[in-house]
Design a protein around this motif. Structure first.
Motif, PDB file in Angstrom:
ATOM      1  N   ALA A  67      57.751  20.359 -42.474  1.00 54.30           N
ATOM      2  CA  ALA A  67      57.580  21.562 -41.652  1.00 54.30           C
ATOM      3  C   ALA A  67      58.929  22.179 -41.300  1.00 54.30           C
ATOM      4  CB  ALA A  67      56.809  21.222 -40.389  1.00 54.30           C
ATOM      5  N   ALA A  68      59.912  21.347 -40.978  1.00 56.26           N
ATOM      6  CA  ALA A  68      61.243  21.853 -40.642  1.00 56.26           C
ATOM      7  C   ALA A  68      61.900  22.514 -41.855  1.00 56.26           C
ATOM      8  CB  ALA A  68      62.126  20.728 -40.111  1.00 56.26           C
ATOM      9  N   LEU A  69      61.806  21.881 -43.007  1.00 55.69           N
ATOM     10  CA  LEU A  69      62.396  22.459 -44.221  1.00 55.69           C
ATOM     11  C   LEU A  69      61.709  23.762 -44.612  1.00 55.69           C
ATOM     12  CD1 LEU A  69      62.952  19.236 -46.329  1.00 55.69           C
ATOM     13  CD2 LEU A  69      64.701  20.678 -45.272  1.00 55.69           C
ATOM     14  N   VAL A  81      62.595  26.349 -36.041  1.00 58.88           N
ATOM     15  CA  VAL A  81      62.627  25.186 -36.938  1.00 58.88           C
ATOM     16  C   VAL A  81      62.313  23.924 -36.136  1.00 58.88           C
ATOM     17  CG1 VAL A  81      64.089  23.773 -38.434  1.00 58.88           C
ATOM     18  CG2 VAL A  81      64.234  26.260 -38.547  1.00 58.88           C
ATOM     19  N   MET A  82      62.897  23.804 -34.957  1.00 52.70           N
ATOM     20  CA  MET A  82      62.650  22.639 -34.108  1.00 52.70           C
ATOM     21  C   MET A  82      61.190  22.580 -33.664  1.00 52.70           C
ATOM     22  SD  MET A  82      64.147  20.061 -32.821  1.00 52.70           S
ATOM     23  CE  MET A  82      64.128  18.911 -31.489  1.00 52.70           C
ATOM     24  N   ALA A  83      60.629  23.714 -33.293  1.00 53.56           N
ATOM     25  CA  ALA A  83      59.224  23.766 -32.880  1.00 53.56           C
ATOM     26  C   ALA A  83      58.312  23.359 -34.035  1.00 53.56           C
ATOM     27  CB  ALA A  83      58.869  25.158 -32.373  1.00 53.56           C
ATOM     28  N   ALA A  84      58.639  23.805 -35.241  1.00 47.23           N
ATOM     29  CA  ALA A  84      57.844  23.433 -36.414  1.00 47.23           C
ATOM     30  C   ALA A  84      57.930  21.928 -36.667  1.00 47.23           C
ATOM     31  CB  ALA A  84      58.318  24.203 -37.644  1.00 47.23           C
ATOM     32  N   ALA A  85      59.097  21.355 -36.457  1.00 51.03           N
ATOM     33  CA  ALA A  85      59.270  19.918 -36.669  1.00 51.03           C
ATOM     34  C   ALA A  85      58.535  19.099 -35.606  1.00 51.03           C
ATOM     35  CB  ALA A  85      60.752  19.562 -36.666  1.00 51.03           C
TER      36      ALA A  85
END
Length: 104
Positions: A67-69, A81-85
């Motif tokens: 998710a982050a990538l 990006v952090m929220a997705a991770a």
């Protein structure tokens, strides 16, 4: 708005991100307490719970990395990006709390 100044109206995303991390931390502690109580025989627990506990860590980590990538590949901001991770971890902690605290 001048460059380098703090925008008080732009703090929504970081605050929500910290809120999400705090909720994950709180729920993780609840899950750990419930699992430990189950291992000590204080509450009923499924026999496969220890195996599930280990297996879900690897699944969540790989989902979070993907998710982050994916988010970074889209060019999202760092907080996005952090929220997705964090989303895979949040989904699992929420489900574990619900499952472990339900009345049987």
């Amino acid at each position: 708005m001048a460059y380098g100044r703090l925008n008080p109206f732009g703090l929504g995303n970081p605050v929500l991100l910290w809120q999400q991390m705090a909720r994950i931390g709180w729920e993780s502690q609840m899950v750990i307490a419930m699992r430990m109580a189950g291992m000590m025989g204080m509450v009923p627990q499924d026999a496969a719970e220890p195996t599930r506990m280990v297996a879900e860590k690897a699944d969540a980590a790989s989902e979070a990395m993907f998710a982050a990538l994916k988010s970074a590949g889209r060019g999202d901001r760092a907080d996005q990006v952090m929220a997705a991770a964090l989303r895979p971890y949040r989904r699992r902690t929420k489900a574990n709390v619900r499952r472990l605290t339900k009345k049987t």
